[in-house]
Design a protein around this motif. Structure first.
Motif, mmCIF file in Angstrom:
data_model
loop_
_atom_site.group_PDB
_atom_site.id
_atom_site.type_symbol
_atom_site.label_atom_id
_atom_site.label_comp_id
_atom_site.label_asym_id
_atom_site.label_seq_id
_atom_site.Cartn_x
_atom_site.Cartn_y
_atom_site.Cartn_z
ATOM 1 N N PRO A 18 1.535 8.715 10.189
ATOM 2 C CA PRO A 18 1.884 7.842 9.070
ATOM 3 C C PRO A 18 3.328 8.031 8.627
ATOM 4 O O PRO A 18 3.902 9.121 8.775
ATOM 5 C CB PRO A 18 0.905 8.268 7.964
ATOM 6 C CG PRO A 18 0.545 9.679 8.312
ATOM 7 C CD PRO A 18 0.554 9.745 9.807
ATOM 8 N N GLY A 19 3.911 6.969 8.094
ATOM 9 C CA GLY A 19 5.263 7.023 7.548
ATOM 10 C C GLY A 19 5.242 6.661 6.077
ATOM 11 O O GLY A 19 4.182 6.567 5.444
ATOM 12 N N ASP A 20 6.421 6.437 5.517
ATOM 13 C CA ASP A 20 6.507 6.074 4.101
ATOM 14 C C ASP A 20 6.006 4.660 3.843
ATOM 15 O O ASP A 20 5.565 4.330 2.738
ATOM 16 C CB ASP A 20 7.958 6.199 3.613
ATOM 17 C CG ASP A 20 8.446 7.646 3.658
ATOM 18 O OD1 ASP A 20 7.590 8.547 3.553
ATOM 19 O OD2 ASP A 20 9.663 7.858 3.805
ATOM 20 N N THR A 21 6.094 3.813 4.859
ATOM 21 C CA THR A 21 5.615 2.426 4.750
ATOM 22 C C THR A 21 4.735 2.113 5.954
ATOM 23 O O THR A 21 4.833 2.778 6.993
ATOM 24 C CB THR A 21 6.799 1.433 4.719
ATOM 25 O OG1 THR A 21 7.586 1.617 5.919
ATOM 26 C CG2 THR A 21 7.677 1.672 3.491
ATOM 27 N N TYR A 23 3.401 0.521 9.397
ATOM 28 C CA TYR A 23 4.050 -0.027 10.576
ATOM 29 C C TYR A 23 2.973 -0.347 11.603
ATOM 30 O O TYR A 23 1.808 0.051 11.449
ATOM 31 C CB TYR A 23 5.101 0.925 11.147
ATOM 32 C CG TYR A 23 4.563 2.205 11.737
ATOM 33 C CD1 TYR A 23 4.275 2.314 13.104
ATOM 34 C CD2 TYR A 23 4.349 3.323 10.932
ATOM 35 C CE1 TYR A 23 3.794 3.493 13.642
ATOM 36 C CE2 TYR A 23 3.868 4.515 11.466
ATOM 37 C CZ TYR A 23 3.594 4.595 12.822
ATOM 38 O OH TYR A 23 3.116 5.757 13.367
ATOM 39 N N PRO A 37 0.453 4.469 5.213
ATOM 40 C CA PRO A 37 0.980 5.739 4.687
ATOM 41 C C PRO A 37 -0.115 6.760 4.385
ATOM 42 O O PRO A 37 0.127 7.965 4.410
ATOM 43 C CB PRO A 37 1.716 5.314 3.408
ATOM 44 C CG PRO A 37 2.104 3.894 3.658
ATOM 45 C CD PRO A 37 0.985 3.308 4.454
ATOM 46 N N SER A 38 -1.324 6.268 4.093
ATOM 47 C CA SER A 38 -2.443 7.172 3.793
ATOM 48 C C SER A 38 -2.955 7.897 5.029
ATOM 49 O O SER A 38 -3.717 8.866 4.927
ATOM 50 C CB SER A 38 -3.599 6.382 3.172
ATOM 51 O OG SER A 38 -4.101 5.424 4.098
#
Length: 421
Positions: A18-21, A23, A37-38
């Protein structure tokens, strides 16, 4: 001609982090994996109706739905669109399933959710966390062992709102058959958990468990300890001859300071001031929740300086064996004493009783000085509030005399052994 994305592999889906937003990872034919993100991963399908209307649907969640099944589900959705049907996604199916449930099924599902919310496993874990701030680490670990290791495997699914004495009595009796002291502690935990439920309105005020006389009579004894002068020499002789340097060091520190086994085993270098010959034990490790300064006799300082050659981390006594513990386990000290032939005669905790008895009877040490060294809690709140004497100077002198005495007794035992040989 646009390039058609290759089907993603299961490894690529599994390794996606996961990233900050959110994708996406495209997998061809309008199918793509959304990484939130979760940490959740959703399969989505883009589609276009014969009328040109665009849309997308969530069709599943990875890894519950694998790559191959996701492609099959995507193709089935495209087929629905081509036939002019309304495309059905995961949430559509869930809503349909919920709508098709009968009132009885809905009620049963809600009851199951409530039962889990009030299950013994969930509530007993909550009780442990509620009490943790007021317990010393060793006390917390002991209660975790009892609750999660002995009670939850048997009572975990029980509803604490209706838990009755008849439900727990057989459990306690079975425990008493194998380990009477564990059964007594388990009874204390059960009463504490029930009280926790009562004050929070989970149980009624009269819903107490009646467990006072359910256990077989157990004639408990004190922790085994050498408290006769004649036994001190052979004990110290055996400890000093123990082959394991780390275990031997732990036993010697227990003998020199009379600290509790758990505190000995988890001693940190940051707590030691060898130049001042003092050991500063933080309040968080103490049973009384009050910081404790321990005077280190010369023999203890020498032993600790020798232990520095094994210094590879924060703990004075690093873990031994295959358990992977960061520091020496207190059970390793007890096992060493048993292996040396002191089973039922002396335990690691027994060094405290040995100091309390022998130093008082043989050396006539003031009882208040001994109690301060043992860090015993004051008799009541009033005494604790007004009597804050720590006798640090007196304790420093007494503990040096005590260490000298232990070595004298060990040497005397050696002489006797040589003469007898």
């Amino acid at each position: 001609m646009p390039k058609i994305p290759k089907q993603i592999t299961d490894m690529a889906a599994r390794k996606a982090r996961p990233g900050d937003t959110p994708y996406t990872l495209a997998s061809g034919r309008g199918l793509f994996l959304v990484i939130l993100p979760s940490g959740d991963k959703q399969w989505r399908v883009r589609f276009q109706t014969p009328e040109g209307k665009r849309g997308n649907r969530v069709i599943g969640v990875y890894p519950d739905m694998g790559v191959a099944d996701a492609h099959k589900a995507a193709e089935a959705l495209h087929q629905q669109v081509r036939m002019g049907e309304r495309p059905e996604g995961l949430y559509d199916r869930q809503r349909a399933a919920k709508a098709s449930q009968t009132e009885a099924e809905v009620a049963a599902q809600q009851a199951a959710e409530e039962a889990r919310k009030y299950s013994f496993a969930v509530i007993s874990d909550a009780w442990l966390e509620d009490r943790k701030p007021g317990w010393a680490p060793a006390t917390y670990d002991k209660n975790v062992f009892i609750v999660r290791g002995r009670l939850q495997p048997v009572l975990g699914q029980a509803d604490v709102r209706t838990l009755a004495s008849k439900d727990v009595v057989p459990v306690l009796i079975r425990l008493a058959h194998d380990a009477p002291s564990v059964a007594i502690k388990a009874r204390q935990c059960l009463n504490g958990i029930v009280e926790y439920c009562i004050v929070r309105g989970i149980r009624g005020d009269d819903q107490v468990l009646r467990l006072q006389r359910v256990l077989p009579r157990y004639r408990g004894g004190h922790i085994p300890a050498v408290t006769k002068v004649q036994g001190v020499g052979p004990l110290m002789q055996a400890v000093m001859a123990h082959e394991g340097r780390i275990v031997r060091g732990g036993l010697l520190l227990a003998a020199y300071t009379a600290c509790r086994p758990g505190i000995i085993a988890s001693a940190r270098w940051a707590e030691m001031d060898l130049d001042r010959a003092e050991w500063f034990i933080p309040a968080s490790k103490m049973k009384t929740r009050v910081e404790h300064v321990v005077s280190l006799p010369r023999q203890a300082v020498v032993m600790l300086r020798e232990m520095q050659q094994y210094r590879g981390g924060e703990y004075v006594f690093p873990g031994v064996g295959k358990r992977g513990n960061p520091h020496l386990h207190r059970d390793a000290l007890s096992k060493a004493l048993r292996d040396m032939g002191f089973k039922g005669q002396h335990a690691t905790h027994g060094f405290r009783a040995m100091l309390r008895t022998v130093a008082r009877e043989r050396m006539k040490v003031d009882i208040d000085v001994l109690e301060a060294q043992l860090a015993h809690a004051k008799a009541d709140d009033v005494q604790a509030a007004y009597d804050r004497a720590k006798f640090e100077d007196e304790r420093r002198k007494v503990m040096q005399v005590w260490a000298d005495f232990l070595h004298e007794q060990a040497e005397y035992a050696n002489v006797v052994q040589i003469k007898q040989a």
